[in-house]
Design an enzyme around this catalytic site. Structure first.
Site, short mmCIF file in Angstrom:
data_model
loop_
_atom_site.label_atom_id
_atom_site.label_comp_id
_atom_site.label_asym_id
_atom_site.label_seq_id
_atom_site.Cartn_x
_atom_site.Cartn_y
_atom_site.Cartn_z
N GLY A 101 0.79 -1.17 -0.02
CA GLY A 101 0.18 -0.05 0.00
C GLY A 101 0.91 1.16 0.09
O GLY A 101 2.25 1.24 -0.17
N SER B 144 -3.29 7.00 14.23
CA SER B 144 -3.55 8.19 13.51
C SER B 144 -3.81 9.45 14.61
O SER B 144 -4.46 9.24 15.56
CB SER B 144 -5.04 7.92 12.75
OG SER B 144 -5.52 9.17 11.96
N TYR C 183 -13.62 4.84 11.23
CA TYR C 183 -12.22 4.53 11.21
C TYR C 183 -11.32 5.07 12.29
O TYR C 183 -10.62 4.29 12.88
CB TYR C 183 -11.82 5.53 9.81
CG TYR C 183 -10.48 5.64 9.97
CD1 TYR C 183 -9.60 4.62 9.63
CD2 TYR C 183 -9.78 6.84 10.13
CE1 TYR C 183 -8.06 4.80 9.59
CE2 TYR C 183 -8.28 6.91 10.32
CZ TYR C 183 -7.44 6.10 9.69
OH TYR C 183 -6.14 6.21 9.68
N ASP D 249 -5.05 -12.32 2.93
CA ASP D 249 -5.67 -11.32 3.83
C ASP D 249 -5.63 -11.71 5.43
O ASP D 249 -5.85 -12.75 5.74
CB ASP D 249 -7.34 -11.78 3.47
CG ASP D 249 -8.34 -11.03 4.34
OD1 ASP D 249 -8.13 -10.32 5.45
OD2 ASP D 249 -9.65 -11.32 4.07
N LYS E 157 -9.08 2.97 15.16
CA LYS E 157 -7.80 3.24 15.72
C LYS E 157 -7.37 3.34 17.25
O LYS E 157 -6.54 2.95 17.75
CB LYS E 157 -7.04 4.44 14.83
CG LYS E 157 -6.82 4.29 13.35
CD LYS E 157 -5.80 3.20 13.15
CE LYS E 157 -5.67 2.87 11.76
NZ LYS E 157 -4.88 1.51 11.54
N ARG F 276 -16.87 20.09 5.01
CA ARG F 276 -17.12 18.57 4.84
C ARG F 276 -17.54 18.18 6.16
O ARG F 276 -16.65 18.18 7.25
CB ARG F 276 -16.03 17.90 4.22
CG ARG F 276 -16.13 16.59 3.92
CD ARG F 276 -14.82 16.05 3.22
NE ARG F 276 -13.56 15.79 4.08
CZ ARG F 276 -12.51 15.40 3.50
NH1 ARG F 276 -12.35 14.83 2.45
NH2 ARG F 276 -11.77 15.46 4.81
N PHE G 238 -0.08 12.31 11.32
CA PHE G 238 -0.91 13.20 10.86
C PHE G 238 -1.09 13.30 9.20
O PHE G 238 -1.98 12.11 8.90
CB PHE G 238 0.04 14.58 11.17
CG PHE G 238 -0.19 14.83 12.91
CD1 PHE G 238 0.33 13.86 13.81
CD2 PHE G 238 -0.97 15.76 13.22
CE1 PHE G 238 0.13 13.95 14.96
CE2 PHE G 238 -1.24 15.93 14.54
CZ PHE G 238 -0.76 14.63 15.44
N ASN G 239 -0.83 14.14 8.22
CA ASN G 239 -1.40 14.02 6.81
C ASN G 239 -0.19 13.60 6.06
O ASN G 239 0.42 14.26 5.55
CB ASN G 239 -2.09 15.32 6.58
CG ASN G 239 -3.35 15.37 7.36
OD1 ASN G 239 -3.32 15.56 8.52
ND2 ASN G 239 -4.59 15.62 6.52
N1 UDP Z 1 -10.26 18.77 1.43
C1 UDP Z 1 -10.36 19.50 0.74
N2 UDP Z 1 -11.01 19.55 -0.87
C2 UDP Z 1 -10.72 18.05 -0.93
C3 UDP Z 1 -10.48 17.28 -0.06
C4 UDP Z 1 -9.74 17.51 1.31
O1 UDP Z 1 -10.69 21.07 0.94
O2 UDP Z 1 -11.42 17.64 -2.09
C5 UDP Z 1 -9.48 19.25 2.68
C6 UDP Z 1 -10.39 18.47 3.86
O3 UDP Z 1 -11.65 19.03 4.30
C7 UDP Z 1 -9.34 18.93 4.93
C8 UDP Z 1 -8.09 18.68 4.36
O4 UDP Z 1 -8.36 18.92 3.10
O5 UDP Z 1 -9.60 19.95 5.72
C9 UDP Z 1 -7.39 17.34 4.61
O6 UDP Z 1 -8.28 16.36 4.24
P1 UDP Z 1 -7.77 14.87 4.08
O7 UDP Z 1 -9.04 14.12 3.50
O8 UDP Z 1 -6.76 14.98 3.01
O9 UDP Z 1 -7.15 14.44 5.28
P2 UDP Z 1 -7.98 14.42 6.81
O10 UDP Z 1 -7.23 15.51 7.65
O11 UDP Z 1 -9.55 14.44 6.79
O12 UDP Z 1 -7.28 13.00 7.36
#
Ligand code: UDP
Length: 344
Positions: free
Chosen positions: A11, A126, A151, A59, A155, A297, A180-181
């Protein structure tokens, strides 16, 4: 060369970790069922390893098949457990899929460690375990918040299962790594992020819009209490993140741990807003991005970034790449990954 089993090693983060382990003198093998990765990732990994990569197509919820890996490899010294479903929106829609997979495969790995005498585990956790915390940056002592989605809860539960296991087995050692990210890719563009399922993460969405796979994208929320109104995240380059796993393996094998269950935050330690990430992409690549400003979102926290003192001091891990390196390598990968989908 110490043999390390990388569960989920074909992955995104797993494949980069296989390469970093190999670059640092370890012998990584993997278990991956390709449920969210392409079989041809093995080719990219093998190219970088300069030898055929050993992957068990298993798996890990299948206990018999999982046991066979341990039987055939009695010299495994540590397991790095990446294998998990990872998408927040999907976990909201299909919680049982997440609990069944993410918890069962962890339990099987732990039972195999016990049965086959493996004493070291690194677990992919996470920053989602912190929930919507108001105290920033978050340290490893920041308490778990209410999980924002199933999810995140898997974790939290995974961490707790490992803690209980460590209490019951004082000779067993675990490191819990809270990511983090993660974003970006290996500088060679031979491997990178290529899930089977639709990606919902920011950086790959940016590159997919820029290359034309998506028409446009939306910035989710511009009315947050942040410096430009968009969310703040702590983006960490996947190669820096991969290297933290090598450091964690060395930490355990050299018995540097103070307790038998240690926790580390893995981020850069500074926040970047969604709009800043988009600007970085436009500046570094010269591409202009078709995006609009939209509604928040569901499930997003406004801002989160790591206090990284613990991982820097105890693991000796110093991430080197910034948001510009992240978007540059992600863009290079986006332009090169077509071979993954070509007919052989
Ligand atoms: N985000 C966005 N547009 C997108 C996808 C993500 O504005 O099409 C924003 C999302 O709302 C968050 C940030 O990017 O504030 C990081 O999102 P991601 O899904 O990459 O990671 P997360 O922090 O949710 O794990």
């Amino acid at each position: 060369m110490s043999k390390i089993l990388v569960a989920g090693g074909c992955g995104y983060i797993g494949s980069h970790t296989v390469i970093d382990l190999n670059d640092n003198g370890f012998n990584p093998i993997s278990a991956d069922d390709f449920s969210n990765s392409h079989e041809r990732m093995v080719d990219g990994i093998s190219t970088l390893l300069e030898r055929p990569h050993v992957n068990y197509r298993v798996d890990l919820c299948d206990m018999d098949a999982t046991e066979r890996i341990f039987e055939e490899n009695p010299d495994i010294e540590a397991v790095i457990h990446f294998a998990a479903h990872i998408y927040v929106p999907e976990s909201v829609d299909r919680p049982t899929k997440y609990y069944r997979n993410n918890l069962n495969n962890l339990l099987n790995v732990l039972d195999c460690c016990e049965k086959y005498g493996v004493k070291n585990l690194i677990f992919s956790s996470s920053c989602a375990v912190y929930g919507n915390t108001k105290v920033l940056p978050v340290t490893e002592q920041t308490p778990f918040g209410e999980a924002e989605c199933p999810y995140a809860r898997t974790k939290q539960m995974g961490e707790q299962i490992i803690r209980d296991y460590c209490t019951a087995h004082p000779e067993f050692n675990a490191v819990l790594l809270r990511y983090f990210n993660p974003a970006g890719s290996h500088e060679s563009s031979k491997i990178g992020e290529a899930p089977i399922l639709e990606n919902t993460h920011l950086v790959p969405i940016i590159t997919e819009v820029a290359i034309g796979h998506r028409k446009s994208m939306t910035v989710f929320g511009t009315d947050y209490d942040t410096r430009d109104g968009s969310c703040v995240r702590d983006f960490i380059h996947v190669m820096d993140l991969a290297h933290a796993h090598t450091k964690a393996v060395e930490f355990l094998l050299h018995k540097k741990n103070d307790s038998n269950c240690e926790v580390f935050n893995l981020g850069m330690g500074n926040g970047v807003t969604v709009l800043e990430a988009i600007n970085a992409f436009e500046n570094v690549t010269g591409q202009s991005l078709n995006y609009s400003l939209g509604e928040r979102r569901a499930g997003d926290v406004a801002a989160i970034y790591a206090d990284t003192r613990n991982s820097r001091e105890k693991l000796g891990w110093v991430p080197k790449r910034d948001i510009n390196d992240i978007v540059k390598s992600a863009w290079d990968w986006e332009n090169n990954k077509t071979w993954l989908y070509e007919e052989v």
